[in-house]
Design an enzyme around this catalytic site. Structure first.
Site, PDB file in Angstrom:
ATOM      1  N   HIS A   1      19.852 -20.912 -15.909  1.00 53.73           N
ATOM      2  CA  HIS A   1      21.546 -22.014 -16.583  1.00 53.73           C
ATOM      3  C   HIS A   1      20.684 -22.008 -18.222  1.00 53.73           C
ATOM      4  O   HIS A   1      21.358 -22.248 -18.543  1.00 53.73           O
ATOM      5  CB  HIS A   1      20.947 -22.944 -15.490  1.00 53.73           C
TER       6      HIS A   1
ATOM      7  N   LYS B   1      35.468 -28.666 -24.703  1.00 55.89           N
ATOM      8  CA  LYS B   1      35.455 -29.540 -22.980  1.00 55.89           C
ATOM      9  C   LYS B   1      34.837 -30.817 -23.117  1.00 55.89           C
ATOM     10  O   LYS B   1      34.290 -30.805 -23.599  1.00 55.89           O
ATOM     11  CB  LYS B   1      35.677 -28.557 -21.750  1.00 55.89           C
TER      12      LYS B   1
ATOM     13  N   GLY C   1      36.799 -25.445 -11.028  1.00 52.01           N
ATOM     14  CA  GLY C   1      37.124 -26.434 -11.908  1.00 52.01           C
ATOM     15  C   GLY C   1      37.611 -25.691 -13.210  1.00 52.01           C
ATOM     16  O   GLY C   1      38.129 -25.424 -13.915  1.00 52.01           O
TER      17      GLY C   1
END
Length: 325
Positions: free
Chosen positions: A138, A202, A237
């Protein structure tokens, strides 16, 4: 005896965890060997027992575990396997964790929070691991959490080779789902001939897991095929909202490409109805039938892991496997 022997009589063993034995078997098949026969089971109170049916003395062992749900159980099992190998006099132990557990907890967002990815690396070291191997961390700087070699592999070549056959590269935009991963999108664009770049702006509430709100697109997507790239898809999502924003902004078509298909509920429902033409992931994690849907494509990661394992065993350069790096 199970495993591969080199000319210098080094001995390679693939050691399978129970979370996803098919992946360990796939790696062994690529290497034209067998997995180490292993006995593992749970006691009534949840404790885990492990024993290897053959000698591992002096061997170069690669312990393969996919950290899917129940993740904590499989982390513990892998540490117990490492401890057993260490006590059985294995020469070198490599933890192969394609989807590194707790990798998203790589820093403190607020006070009084743990850095759990560092804790997991410390636990593997304490258990006896000499080396770690993962695919698309990540955050790449997590390699510094481990006091020893950490081979950070990239699934990008696997994904790009497939995407090249699915898109018209003359009308292509690579899209990052947020500003923080634009560097990954740049690498994609370079490998696909310098196509357009864009990202979805976002916001994320750090107090609510798996919640992000996509607002607008920064970059040119109107009338273009967009490839939305990310390291993982969990509940879907963020990706589903990003796809909708891209289509609302005039994108002709959207393909999603991610390394790790966590696909926690309700990911299948969200992704199958978001409007994306195709969702592409690798099989670093097992994807059960209830997580699959018509638009999902799963690419094998075993050949990449096998190549890296063979390179490490032969004391070669893992970096040379990834010319873009």
């Amino acid at each position: 005896m199970t495993g591969i022997k080199s000319a210098g009589q080094k001995h390679l063993l693939i050691v399978p965890g129970r979370a996803y034995p098919e992946l360990a078997q796939g790696i062994a098949d690529e290497l034209h060997t067998e997995v180490l026969p292993t006995v593992a089971y749970d006691f009534a109170n949840g404790e885990i027992y492990v024993r290897f049916s053959e000698s591992v003395r002096g061997a170069d062992c690669y312990v393969v575990q996919s950290h899917t749900a129940p993740l904590n159980k499989w982390v513990m099992e892998q540490m117990i396997m490492v401890d057993a190998l260490k006590r059985a006099s294995a020469a070198r132990i490599t933890v192969v964790a394609p989807f590194f557990p707790y990798a998203r907890q790589d820093k403190k967002h607020q006070g009084r929070e743990p850095i759990s990815a560092r804790l997991i690396a410390d636990l593997f070291k304490t258990a006896g691991a000499d080396r770690l191997m993962s695919v698309d961390l990540h955050a790449a700087q997590e390699q510094g959490f481990f006091d020893g070699p950490w081979d950070h592999l990239y699934a990008q070549p696997v994904l790009i080779d497939y995407v090249k056959r699915r898109v018209d590269q003359t009308n292509l935009t690579i899209v990052s789902p947020d500003a923080g991963r634009i560097r990954v999108a740049e690498k994609w664009a370079n490998k696909l001939g310098g196509c357009e770049l864009a990202f979805v702006h976002k916001t994320r509430d750090t107090t609510r897991p798996n919640v992000a709100v996509a607002h607008r697109v920064v970059g040119t997507v109107e009338g273009r095929t967009c490839v939305l790239v990310d390291d993982l898809i969990d509940t879907g999502g963020t990706i589903a909202e990003a796809v909708k924003v891209l289509l609302h902004s005039g994108a002709k078509d959207v393909i999603v490409a991610a390394t790790h298909g966590v696909l926690s509920p309700p990911a299948a429902e969200r992704l199958s109805t978001c409007g994306a033409r195709e969702i592409i992931v690798t099989d670093t994690l097992p994807i059960s039938a209830d997580k699959r849907f018509p638009q999902l494509t799963i690419l094998p990661i075993a050949p990449l892991l096998a190549s890296a394992i063979r390179t490490v065993f032969d004391d070669g350069s893992v970096t040379a496997l990834f010319d873009q790096e």
